[in-house]
Design an enzyme around this catalytic site. Structure first.
Site, mmCIF file in Angstrom:
data_model
loop_
_atom_site.group_PDB
_atom_site.id
_atom_site.type_symbol
_atom_site.label_atom_id
_atom_site.label_comp_id
_atom_site.label_asym_id
_atom_site.label_seq_id
_atom_site.Cartn_x
_atom_site.Cartn_y
_atom_site.Cartn_z
ATOM 1 N N ASP A 1 8.344 21.719 0.402
ATOM 2 C CA ASP A 1 8.567 20.675 1.073
ATOM 3 C C ASP A 1 10.293 20.004 0.856
ATOM 4 O OD1 ASP A 1 7.480 18.261 2.747
ATOM 5 O OD2 ASP A 1 8.624 17.241 1.333
ATOM 6 N N GLU B 1 10.966 24.897 3.372
ATOM 7 C CA GLU B 1 11.264 24.305 4.508
ATOM 8 C C GLU B 1 12.787 23.777 4.461
ATOM 9 O OE1 GLU B 1 10.390 20.467 7.003
ATOM 10 O OE2 GLU B 1 10.935 20.475 4.901
HETATM 11 C C1 LAG Z 1 8.668 16.950 5.008
HETATM 12 N N1 LAG Z 1 9.465 18.252 5.007
HETATM 13 O O1 LAG Z 1 10.804 17.972 4.571
HETATM 14 C C2 LAG Z 1 7.603 16.937 5.746
HETATM 15 O O2 LAG Z 1 7.236 18.115 6.612
HETATM 16 C C3 LAG Z 1 7.590 15.642 6.314
HETATM 17 O O3 LAG Z 1 6.226 15.531 7.012
HETATM 18 C C4 LAG Z 1 7.730 14.510 5.406
HETATM 19 O O4 LAG Z 1 7.516 13.367 6.423
HETATM 20 C C5 LAG Z 1 8.897 14.680 4.581
HETATM 21 N N2 LAG Z 1 9.536 15.753 4.467
HETATM 22 C C6 LAG Z 1 8.947 13.931 3.436
HETATM 23 O O5 LAG Z 1 8.201 14.744 2.526
HETATM 24 C C7 LAG Z 1 6.502 12.494 6.383
HETATM 25 C C8 LAG Z 1 6.531 11.623 7.369
HETATM 26 C C9 LAG Z 1 7.391 10.380 7.264
HETATM 27 C C10 LAG Z 1 7.030 9.681 6.380
HETATM 28 C C11 LAG Z 1 7.190 10.669 5.160
HETATM 29 C C12 LAG Z 1 6.821 10.215 3.584
HETATM 30 O O6 LAG Z 1 6.907 12.371 8.724
HETATM 31 O O7 LAG Z 1 7.446 9.554 8.477
HETATM 32 O O8 LAG Z 1 7.838 8.622 5.996
HETATM 33 O O9 LAG Z 1 6.180 12.101 4.996
HETATM 34 O O10 LAG Z 1 5.431 9.627 3.734
HETATM 35 C C13 LAG Z 1 7.069 7.278 5.743
HETATM 36 C C14 LAG Z 1 7.507 6.319 6.857
HETATM 37 C C15 LAG Z 1 9.363 6.068 6.739
HETATM 38 C C16 LAG Z 1 9.338 5.540 5.206
HETATM 39 C C17 LAG Z 1 8.932 6.306 4.337
HETATM 40 C C18 LAG Z 1 8.937 5.888 2.824
HETATM 41 O O11 LAG Z 1 7.368 6.726 8.129
HETATM 42 O O12 LAG Z 1 9.708 5.027 7.595
HETATM 43 O O13 LAG Z 1 10.729 5.160 4.940
HETATM 44 O O14 LAG Z 1 7.401 6.557 4.381
HETATM 45 O O15 LAG Z 1 8.225 4.599 2.613
#
Ligand code: LAG
Ligand code: CA
Length: 440
Positions: free
Chosen positions: A184, A210
């Site tokens: 990741d 990735e």
């Molecule tokens: C990835 N690849 O590089 C993953 O495929 C992707 O799904 C991951 O984002 C990202 N990297 C981090 O491992 C996902 C969500 C994000 C989420 C993150 C962490 O798409 O939306 O962020 O996982 O859980 C969330 C909130 C953010 C916040 C963050 C930290 O949406 O607003 O800033 O958590 O609290």
């Protein structure tokens, strides 16, 4: 390090997004193994932050194998069960960061704060001294690799201690028999940091990294080839543009572009991130385009193909139904989509395995929305991405015979090849595919 990039003679991977370990295990036995898939890619297994959203899994709290998907025993038993069914397990692995939360308790009961994970990492193990903020400019290599991705505490992957600790986590997974890793956020770590971490592990397994391609970005996918395979997002974008735009003939040369070499690439029509981006291909894309893109992806000789198996959602953040206990066979589907069981997709797995590395041949394209091609003398496919019916005479290298259209249920439609050709009528927004492993 060939072992890090060869996915084997059953190259198709299913990304079982958010499935519990128990549900992965039973699906390996009942469908995935028999259907000929080579691997499942499972959600991140390490202890993570709690919450309803699916993305809690991407915020590790510790390396205890206790997540929403199950515990250590369930994970270990899933790996054994899948392997017994001939299916390898690829683990989504987060090396770049820990949580984005100020503080909390993880799914395994461990307390943490943003920069303190007792017994694992403290302040000095993070890049906060290098950059105390989010990545803002992707043309700046330093920021991309040292600042935070969405406030996720960025690990100092350049340090000896952190590298050793991450290698220890990987070794624990390997001790349970894991067959591969999806790394990741690989773009957010210098390629040499990943190389160093992997060099410390006890065994070399399939690695898919990735590294999301972006025009004019500082960090490019090619930098990561020494570590293993790389996910080629330009392929995902090209399929989106072709299948949603109509012109699929332009895909003729995608094994010969300025991208990652096919042998080094892992490709997909959609993953869990892209299916949440407006305008990208997903399960409810119009005009059967999602299915047709899969038929193309599994037929065309470029990269190791992954198939996403996910659930329908109306809210981006929504976690999986039934606490991740997925089911495809009981009649109680909830909103699990079970794409890997769709007749066309499962049928194309047999095609891919049968044609192996057979050359692309007999390309025919009477108009830009219609393409047909063969793979060696073992398989042939025709894809009609226009609304009108396509009736034609096709040239093929397959031997004379009657073949099942593997996109039809139970060999419900067939094709007769005689003297290097066959005639067929393909409905609008439909396809036919047949191979020497499925004769009528
Ligand atoms: C990835 N690849 O590089 C993953 O495929 C992707 O799904 C991951 O984002 C990202 N990297 C981090 O491992 C996902 C969500 C994000 C989420 C993150 C962490 O798409 O939306 O962020 O996982 O859980 C969330 C909130 C953010 C916040 C963050 C930290 O949406 O607003 O800033 O958590 O609290
Ligand atoms: Ca980083």
């Amino acid at each position: 390090l060939q072992s890090r990039r060869v996915p084997g003679d059953k190259p198709v991977i299913i990304q079982l997004f958010e499935w519990t370990w128990d549900s992965v295990a039973s699906e390996c036995t009942s469908f995935i193994g028999p259907a000929g898939y080579g691997f499942v890619q499972v959600s991140p297994p390490a202890e993570h932050v709690t919450g309803e959203a699916w993305w809690t899994d991407y915020q590790p709290v510790s390396y205890k194998l206790e997540s929403k998907r199950g515990n250590r025993e369930q994970f270990a038993s899933m790996v054994k069960t899948c392997q017994a069914a001939g299916v390898g397990v690829i683990v989504d692995t987060i090396l770049n960061h820990m949580t984005g939360a100020d503080s909390g308790t993880g799914t395994g009961g461990s307390s943490f704060t943003h920069y303190n994970y007792p017994g694992i990492y403290q302040e000095q193990d993070f890049n906060r001294d290098q950059c105390n903020g989010n990545i803002e400019d992707y043309s700046d290599r330093f920021q991309v690799q040292n600042c935070m991705l969405s406030n996720l505490a960025d690990l100092k992957t350049g340090s000896d201690y952190t590298r050793g600790r991450l290698a220890e986590y990987i070794d624990d997974l390997l001790s349970l028999g894991v067959d591969g890793l999806r790394l990741d956020a690989a773009k957010h770590m210098p390629a040499e940091d990943i190389g160093n971490i992997l060099s410390r592990t006890s065994r070399q397994v399939y690695i898919t990294q990735e590294v999301i391609y972006g025009d004019n970005e500082a960090v490019q996918p090619e930098e990561y080839l020494d570590n293993g395979a790389v996910q080629e997002f330009r392929y995902t974008y090209a399929l989106r543009d072709a299948f949603l735009g109509g012109d699929i003939a332009s895909l003729a040369d995608i094994n010969n572009r300025d991208w990652i070499n096919g042998a080094d690439a892992n490709v997909f029509v959609a993953n869990h991130d892209t299916e949440r981006i407006d305008g990208d291909l997903k399960y409810d894309s119009p005009a059967n385009s999602y299915v047709l893109a899969h038929v193309f992806s599994l037929a065309y000789p470029y990269g190791a193909p992954s198939v996403l198996s996910s659930y329908s959602f109306s809210q981006q953040d929504a976690g999986s139904p039934n606490n991740g206990q997925a089911s495809c066979s009981s009649g109680n589907y909830d909103s699990w989509l079970c794409q890997h069981r769709w007749t066309a997709i499962a049928g194309m797995v047999g095609f891919r395995n049968t044609v192996g590395s057979g050359d692309l041949n007999n390309w025919q394209s009477p108009q830009s929305s219609r393409i047909a091609f063969g793979r060696g003398s073992d398989g042939f496919v025709a894809i009609n991405n226009s609304d009108g019916e396509w009736s034609g005479e096709f040239s093929t290298s397959l031997p004379d015979g009657t073949y099942c259209n593997v996109l039809s249920e139970n060999c419900g439609s067939t094709v007769d090849v005689s003297g290097g050709s066959f005639s067929a009528t393909i409905s609008g927004r439909d396809a036919i595919a047949f191979h020497t492993g499925a004769t009528a």
